[in-house]
Structures are given as structure tokens and as C-alpha cells.
Design a protein around this motif. Structure first.
Motif, PDB file in Angstrom:
ATOM      1  N   SER A  70     -19.206   3.755 -21.032  1.00  0.00           N
ATOM      2  CA  SER A  70     -17.835   3.376 -21.376  1.00  0.00           C
ATOM      3  C   SER A  70     -16.806   4.255 -20.674  1.00  0.00           C
ATOM      4  CB  SER A  70     -17.624   3.456 -22.890  1.00  0.00           C
ATOM      5  OG  SER A  70     -17.884   4.768 -23.368  1.00  0.00           O
ATOM      6  N   THR A  71     -17.246   5.438 -20.207  1.00  0.00           N
ATOM      7  CA  THR A  71     -16.330   6.354 -19.507  1.00  0.00           C
ATOM      8  C   THR A  71     -17.043   6.972 -18.311  1.00  0.00           C
ATOM      9  OG1 THR A  71     -16.959   8.292 -20.825  1.00  0.00           O
ATOM     10  CG2 THR A  71     -15.147   6.918 -21.669  1.00  0.00           C
ATOM     11  N   LEU A  72     -16.261   7.521 -17.417  1.00  0.00           N
ATOM     12  CA  LEU A  72     -16.802   8.217 -16.256  1.00  0.00           C
ATOM     13  C   LEU A  72     -17.579   9.458 -16.694  1.00  0.00           C
ATOM     14  CD1 LEU A  72     -16.979   8.610 -13.159  1.00  0.00           C
ATOM     15  CD2 LEU A  72     -14.823   9.873 -13.300  1.00  0.00           C
ATOM     16  N   SER A  73     -17.105  10.131 -17.733  1.00  0.00           N
ATOM     17  CA  SER A  73     -17.784  11.344 -18.208  1.00  0.00           C
ATOM     18  C   SER A  73     -19.207  11.037 -18.667  1.00  0.00           C
ATOM     19  CB  SER A  73     -16.989  11.963 -19.364  1.00  0.00           C
ATOM     20  OG  SER A  73     -15.722  12.394 -18.924  1.00  0.00           O
ATOM     21  N   GLU A  74     -19.390   9.915 -19.363  1.00  0.00           N
ATOM     22  CA  GLU A  74     -20.730   9.531 -19.796  1.00  0.00           C
ATOM     23  C   GLU A  74     -21.649   9.326 -18.592  1.00  0.00           C
ATOM     24  OE1 GLU A  74     -20.819   6.189 -22.363  1.00  0.00           O
ATOM     25  OE2 GLU A  74     -19.543   7.107 -23.906  1.00  0.00           O
ATOM     26  N   TYR A  75     -21.103   8.687 -17.578  1.00  0.00           N
ATOM     27  CA  TYR A  75     -21.897   8.422 -16.374  1.00  0.00           C
ATOM     28  C   TYR A  75     -22.295   9.734 -15.680  1.00  0.00           C
ATOM     29  CZ  TYR A  75     -22.880   6.950 -11.583  1.00  0.00           C
ATOM     30  OH  TYR A  75     -23.458   6.767 -10.347  1.00  0.00           O
ATOM     31  N   ILE A  76     -21.340  10.641 -15.525  1.00  0.00           N
ATOM     32  CA  ILE A  76     -21.622  11.924 -14.866  1.00  0.00           C
ATOM     33  C   ILE A  76     -22.647  12.726 -15.668  1.00  0.00           C
ATOM     34  CG2 ILE A  76     -20.602  14.145 -14.202  1.00  0.00           C
ATOM     35  CD1 ILE A  76     -18.023  12.625 -13.549  1.00  0.00           C
ATOM     36  N   ASN A  77     -22.489  12.752 -16.993  1.00  0.00           N
ATOM     37  CA  ASN A  77     -23.433  13.491 -17.835  1.00  0.00           C
ATOM     38  C   ASN A  77     -24.846  12.925 -17.723  1.00  0.00           C
ATOM     39  OD1 ASN A  77     -21.547  15.320 -18.790  1.00  0.00           O
ATOM     40  ND2 ASN A  77     -20.968  14.035 -20.530  1.00  0.00           N
ATOM     41  N   GLU A  78     -24.941  11.600 -17.626  1.00  0.00           N
ATOM     42  CA  GLU A  78     -26.264  10.981 -17.473  1.00  0.00           C
ATOM     43  C   GLU A  78     -26.903  11.401 -16.142  1.00  0.00           C
ATOM     44  OE1 GLU A  78     -29.632   8.532 -18.136  1.00  0.00           O
ATOM     45  OE2 GLU A  78     -28.092   9.368 -19.464  1.00  0.00           O
ATOM     46  N   LYS A  79     -26.106  11.409 -15.092  1.00  0.00           N
ATOM     47  CA  LYS A  79     -26.618  11.821 -13.778  1.00  0.00           C
ATOM     48  C   LYS A  79     -27.079  13.282 -13.815  1.00  0.00           C
ATOM     49  CE  LYS A  79     -26.251   8.217 -11.110  1.00  0.00           C
ATOM     50  NZ  LYS A  79     -27.441   7.664 -10.445  1.00  0.00           N
ATOM     51  N   ARG A  80     -26.299  14.127 -14.448  1.00  0.00           N
ATOM     52  CA  ARG A  80     -26.666  15.541 -14.538  1.00  0.00           C
ATOM     53  C   ARG A  80     -27.964  15.721 -15.326  1.00  0.00           C
ATOM     54  NH1 ARG A  80     -20.535  17.644 -15.930  1.00  0.00           N
ATOM     55  NH2 ARG A  80     -19.810  17.848 -13.767  1.00  0.00           N
ATOM     56  N   PHE A  81     -28.071  14.985 -16.427  1.00  0.00           N
ATOM     57  CA  PHE A  81     -29.256  15.124 -17.270  1.00  0.00           C
ATOM     58  C   PHE A  81     -30.522  14.685 -16.530  1.00  0.00           C
ATOM     59  CE2 PHE A  81     -32.203  13.006 -20.202  1.00  0.00           C
ATOM     60  CZ  PHE A  81     -32.616  14.107 -20.953  1.00  0.00           C
ATOM     61  N   VAL A  82     -30.460  13.541 -15.869  1.00  0.00           N
ATOM     62  CA  VAL A  82     -31.630  13.035 -15.140  1.00  0.00           C
ATOM     63  C   VAL A  82     -32.031  14.010 -14.034  1.00  0.00           C
ATOM     64  CG1 VAL A  82     -32.461  11.182 -13.631  1.00  0.00           C
ATOM     65  CG2 VAL A  82     -31.140  10.631 -15.684  1.00  0.00           C
ATOM     66  N   TYR A  83     -31.026  14.517 -13.326  1.00  0.00           N
ATOM     67  CA  TYR A  83     -31.318  15.452 -12.239  1.00  0.00           C
ATOM     68  C   TYR A  83     -31.893  16.761 -12.783  1.00  0.00           C
ATOM     69  CZ  TYR A  83     -30.575  18.152  -7.941  1.00  0.00           C
ATOM     70  OH  TYR A  83     -30.747  18.929  -6.826  1.00  0.00           O
ATOM     71  N   ALA A  84     -31.360  17.232 -13.910  1.00  0.00           N
ATOM     72  CA  ALA A  84     -31.860  18.468 -14.509  1.00  0.00           C
ATOM     73  C   ALA A  84     -33.319  18.315 -14.937  1.00  0.00           C
ATOM     74  CB  ALA A  84     -30.992  18.855 -15.709  1.00  0.00           C
ATOM     75  N   CYS A  85     -33.652  17.169 -15.520  1.00  0.00           N
ATOM     76  CA  CYS A  85     -35.045  16.927 -15.918  1.00  0.00           C
ATOM     77  C   CYS A  85     -35.960  16.903 -14.689  1.00  0.00           C
ATOM     78  CB  CYS A  85     -35.146  15.612 -16.691  1.00  0.00           C
ATOM     79  SG  CYS A  85     -34.403  15.676 -18.331  1.00  0.00           S
ATOM     80  N   GLN A  86     -35.460  16.338 -13.608  1.00  0.00           N
ATOM     81  CA  GLN A  86     -36.233  16.307 -12.360  1.00  0.00           C
ATOM     82  C   GLN A  86     -36.488  17.728 -11.846  1.00  0.00           C
ATOM     83  OE1 GLN A  86     -34.445  13.901  -9.282  1.00  0.00           O
ATOM     84  NE2 GLN A  86     -35.570  14.962  -7.669  1.00  0.00           N
ATOM     85  N   LEU A  87     -35.446  18.575 -11.918  1.00  0.00           N
ATOM     86  CA  LEU A  87     -35.602  19.965 -11.466  1.00  0.00           C
ATOM     87  C   LEU A  87     -36.555  20.747 -12.375  1.00  0.00           C
ATOM     88  CD1 LEU A  87     -31.902  20.846 -10.522  1.00  0.00           C
ATOM     89  CD2 LEU A  87     -33.800  20.389  -8.962  1.00  0.00           C
ATOM     90  N   LEU A  88     -36.482  20.489 -13.673  1.00  0.00           N
ATOM     91  CA  LEU A  88     -37.408  21.162 -14.592  1.00  0.00           C
ATOM     92  C   LEU A  88     -38.864  20.805 -14.277  1.00  0.00           C
ATOM     93  CD1 LEU A  88     -35.471  20.772 -17.982  1.00  0.00           C
ATOM     94  CD2 LEU A  88     -35.905  22.911 -16.758  1.00  0.00           C
ATOM     95  N   ARG A  89     -39.044  19.595 -13.802  1.00  0.00           N
ATOM     96  CA  ARG A  89     -40.400  19.149 -13.449  1.00  0.00           C
ATOM     97  C   ARG A  89     -40.828  19.645 -12.070  1.00  0.00           C
ATOM     98  NH1 ARG A  89     -39.442  14.059 -13.155  1.00  0.00           N
ATOM     99  NH2 ARG A  89     -39.354  14.001 -10.870  1.00  0.00           N
ATOM    100  N   ASP A  90     -39.902  19.551 -11.099  1.00  0.00           N
ATOM    101  CA  ASP A  90     -40.273  19.830  -9.705  1.00  0.00           C
ATOM    102  C   ASP A  90     -40.104  21.298  -9.313  1.00  0.00           C
ATOM    103  OD1 ASP A  90     -40.728  17.130  -9.562  1.00  0.00           O
ATOM    104  OD2 ASP A  90     -38.806  16.674  -8.571  1.00  0.00           O
TER     105      ASP A  90
END
Length: 269
Positions: free
Chosen positions: A200-220
Motif C-alpha cells: 500500500s506504500t513505498l515504505s512497505e515495498y522497500i522493507n520487503e526488499k530489505r528483509f528478503v535480501y537480509a535473509c539471503q545474506l544470512l543464508r549465503d
């Protein structure tokens, strides 16, 4: 004739003469008054005629003023119409200016990507070069058709750019800086989330991108610290990063990384 009779007759004659003189004087006075009244009536009539003439002159002037007022009203309406047209043209020019700025930004991004492609040409393999050429060609097609893109098409392009450039890793990213980086206007970028089915907002979208990327870094990146992963993903601090992961997964970043090592991936809330 006796003396007293003569005296009476003389008195009568005197009264008659006095009466006649009085009547003559009264007639003269009445005639003078009549003449004076006649003169007054004539003057009054003359004044009435003058007043009538003045009234006709005033009525004529009022008609002329009324005609002038109607002309002024017509001119005002024309000016208002011209003003509305100018406002409309101004809005169209502003819109065209925004579109030109958007296209300019897109072109700058394309030029930058082409420079990157040229830089990689000297040491990339043939397959990598072919892939980059295809990506550049797809990107150019997107850029050339930006003005005609639907929100869904433009959102796909923005998503692709975010994954490629990792703009969300900037913890101070705003609508303005993101729009400038993507070559879009703030209005166009912000409008993508008005009717978005997921964000619904740009902030939600950015937070989702950050979260997915952070999980990827925690794994890789198992050797990275939790703070380094959060900073790389765009979180402003360790506590913010931990709170976000805990909210979404019910685990801290350390617990999530440990679960990955055990082969047990937690489900998002």
C-alpha cells in the motif's frame, strides 16, 4: 333742502367715492397677484420641463453605462476563459516536463548500463556478454516505452532495477532519492502503490526488499556478523534489524541462521 339733508347726502357721496376707490385698488391688487401667480406657474412649468430633460439625459447615460457593463462582463468572461486555457496549457506543460525528466532519467540509466556493458566486454565470457546484451536490449525497450507503460509493467521494471542495483540497501532511501535514481518523477513512482495488490506504500515495498535480501545474506554469508548483514540490507541499526526479523519470522536473525544450518526453514508470519 334743509341743511342736515345736504350733510347726509355729502356723507353718502364720500362713502360711495371711497368704496369706488377701494374697489379700484382691490382690482389692481388682484390683477397684480394674478400676474404674479401666472408668472410662478410659468416658472414652475419651465422647471418641470428642465427636470424632464435632465431625467431623460440621466436615463440615456444609465443605458450607456448598462451597455458598457455588459461589454465589460463579456470581456471578463473571455478573460476567464483565456485564463482557464492558460492554466490547462500550464498543466499540460508541467506534465510534459515531468515526462521529459522521467525519460531523461531513464536515458541516463541506460547510458550508465551501456557503459557498464562496455566495461565488461573486455573480460566477460561470451555467454555473459550475450546475457548482458539481452538485458540491455530489454532495458532499452522498457525505457523507450515508459510513457506508454501500464503501472504493472512499470512496477516490473522498478522491481528489476531494485534487485539489480540494491537501492533499498541505502538506509536513508526516500521517495525522492529513489525516483531520481530510477529516472522517474515522484508522482509516477508513488502512484504505483496506490492500487498495488500487495504493497500500500513505498515504505512497505522497500522493507520487503530489505528483509528478503537480509535473509539471503544470512543464508549465503555465514561468516558475516548480524550487524553487518543488517547494515548491508539497509537497516539503520542492529536493533531495528532484529525487531523486523522477529516480527516477520518469530525468530531473531541468529536463531534464523541457526535454523538454516539445521535445515529447518521457518515460515513467515
Amino acid at each position: 333742502m334743509p341743511t342736515h339733508h345736504l350733510l347726509i347726502l355729502a356723507i353718502i357721496v364720500v362713502f360711495v367715492i371711497a368704496f369706488i376707490i377701494t374697489m379700484i385698488i382691490l382690482n389692481a391688487s388682484a390683477k397684480s397677484m394674478i400676474d404674479a401667480n401666472t408668472k410662478l406657474v410659468e416658472n414652475h412649468n419651465l422647471l418641470l420641463e428642465l427636470n424632464k430633460e435632465q431625467v431623460r439625459e440621466i436615463e440615456f447615460q444609465m443605458k450607456e453605462l448598462d451597455q458598457q457593463n455588459r461589454k465589460l462582463e463579456q470581456q471578463n468572461r473571455k478573460l476567464e476563459q483565456q485564463k482557464d486555457k492558460l492554466e490547462q496549457q500550464k498543466g499540460e506543460l508541467e506534465q510534459q516536463k515531468g515526462e521529459l525528466e522521467e525519460q531523461k532519467g531513464m536515458i541516463e540509466i541506460l547510458q550508465k548500463q551501456q557503459e557498464e556493458l562496455a566495461e565488461h566486454l573486455s573480460h566477460d565470457t561470451t555467454d555473459d556478454i550475450t546475457m548482458m546484451k539481452q538485458q540491455a536490449q530489454e532495458q532499452q525497450e522498457y525505457l523507450e516505452n515508459t510513457a506508454d507503460m501500464t503501472d504493472e509493467q512499470l512496477m516490473s521494471w522498478v522491481d528489476w532495477q531494485m534487485d539489480k542495483t540494491k537501492l533499498f540497501s541505502d538506509s536513508k532511501l526516500t521517495l525522492k532519492t529513489m525516483a531520481n535514481a530510477l529516472g522517474l518523477t515522484q508522482k509516477r513512482l508513488g502512484g504505483l502503490f496506490k492500487n498495488h495488490p500487495k504493497y500500500s506504500t513505498l515504505s512497505e515495498y522497500i522493507n520487503e526488499k530489505r528483509f528478503v535480501y537480509a535473509c539471503q545474506l544470512l543464508r549465503d554469508e555465514p561468516n558475516w556478523t548480524i550487524e553487518a548483514v543488517g547494515t548491508k540490507a539497509g537497516y539503520g541499526g542492529r536493533r531495528t534489524f532484529q525487531t523486523e526479523v522477529k516480527r516477520r519470522l518469530g525468530l531473531t536473525p541468529s536463531q534464523y541462521r541457526h535454523s538454516l544450518r539445521l535445515g529447518v526453514a521457518p515460515k513467515r508470519k
